[in-house]
Enzyme design. Structure first.
Site, PDB file in Angstrom:
ATOM      1  N   GLU A   1      -3.132  -9.284   3.579  1.00  9.97           N
ATOM      2  CA  GLU A   1      -3.686  -9.172   4.795  1.00  9.97           C
ATOM      3  C   GLU A   1      -5.474 -10.454   5.360  1.00  9.97           C
ATOM      4  OE1 GLU A   1      -3.347  -6.997   2.723  1.00  9.97           O
ATOM      5  OE2 GLU A   1      -2.676  -4.800   3.560  1.00  9.97           O
TER       6      GLU A   1
ATOM      7  N   GLU B   1       0.549  -1.368   0.283  1.00 12.05           N
ATOM      8  CA  GLU B   1       0.003   0.136  -0.076  1.00 12.05           C
ATOM      9  C   GLU B   1       0.481   1.449  -0.123  1.00 12.05           C
ATOM     10  OE1 GLU B   1      -1.951  -1.971   3.555  1.00 12.05           O
ATOM     11  OE2 GLU B   1      -3.928  -0.777   2.032  1.00 12.05           O
TER      12      GLU B   1
END
Ligand code: HXC
Length: 257
Positions: free
Chosen positions: A131, A111
């Site tokens: 995640e 990210e």
């Protein structure tokens, strides 16, 4: 000075922030977030800096948010503490940013790399949003920036299975600007950063702002926005210099105003 989790250096008009928690593959804990964002904002305010490079180690750009630090978090702490909200300030920097990525760029690491304007990957780089394997989801823009970068098909694949992409797949998919041999990453990233930093700083900032607008608005609005900024460049000394240098067949010497 006094940094625990990053290293900072200046070379010419380029600033380099190196994530430096080797014991945790540069996992992004709160301390690192505060240090990296504050350092980047300091460089952003410095008119002598024309490009900010963010990098990690050969093994890892960053293996994500620090799982051990997040483990015991509850909703109220996360919400009231605005966990990871400070990374938005990194994405909002006006100076061009360049991620130089080798090894793991996972979760928050992927990210963060995607927040940068130019992403140069070593052939050793691996990108992913794992995640889901921890029972959570991306938290600093992964579901949004990955989808805009590579489209729904691959973004869903990565976010739902947690699998990683190698550098070649990431480049094919549009996540990566360029791939270089791992041994050359630093040199090539610094060369690209120096090239960007040598351009007129206001023009580079305006170009960044205009490209980023494409992710936030309609085509017609974006083109109008670009036209207004394009007209504004004729107010800069660097436009006069850049065009004079072209007609006089010499290299421009920009004053970054
Ligand atoms: C805390 C981490 C970590 C992490 C690695 N480490 N990733 N610590 N948070 N995200 C630590 C390990 O615990 C280990 O410490 C040391 O770094 C070396 O890692 P190993 O696992 O031994 O290395 P290796 O076997 O080479 O495996 C590398 C790896 C694996 C595949 C990258 O470490 C891994 O899967 N890491 C987690 C990746 C992940 O799930 N990231 C998403 C996090 S969630 P010790 O002390 O044991 O030696 C997230 C949410 C984003 O990012 C929210 C917004 C920011």
């Amino acid at each position: 000075a006094g940094h625990e989790t990053i290293l900072v250096e200046r070379t010419g008009r380029t600033a380099v922030i190196t994530l430096n928690r080797p014991e945790a593959l540069n996992a992004l804990n709160l301390r690192l977030m505060e240090e990296a964002v504050a350092a980047a904002e300091g460089f952003d305010r410095d008119p002598g800096v024309g490009c900010i490079v963010l990098t990690g180690s050969d093994r890892a750009f960053a293996a994500g948010a620090d799982i051990k630090e997040m483990q015991g978090l509850d909703y109220m702490d996360a919400y009231l503490g605005d966990w990871f909200g400070a990374w938005d300030r990194f994405a909002a920097l006006r100076t061009p940013t360049l991620a130089a990525v080798a090894g793991h760029a996972l979760g928050g690491g992927c990210e963060l790399a995607m927040m940068c304007d130019v992403l140069i990957a070593a052939d050793s780089a691996r990108f992913g949003q794992p995640e889901i394997k921890l029972g959570v989801i991306p938290g600093i823009g992964g579901s949004q920036r990955l989808t805009r970068a590579v489209g729904k098909a691959k973004a869903m694949d990565l976010c739902l299975t947690g699998r990683t992409m190698d550098a070649a797949e990431a480049e094919r998919a549009g996540l990566v600007s360029r791939i270089v041999p791992a041994a050359d990453l630093r040199e090539q990233a610094l060369a690209a950063a120096a090239e960007i930093a040598a351009m007129s700083a206001p023009a580079a900032m305006m170009a960044k702002e205009a490209v980023n607008r494409a992710f936030e608005t309609t085509l017609a609005e974006g083109v109008r926005f670009e036209r207004r900024i394009f007209h504004a460049v004729f107010a800069t000394a660097d436009q006069k210099e850049g065009m004079a240098a072209f007609t006089e067949k010499r290299r421009p010497s920009f004053v970054h105003r």
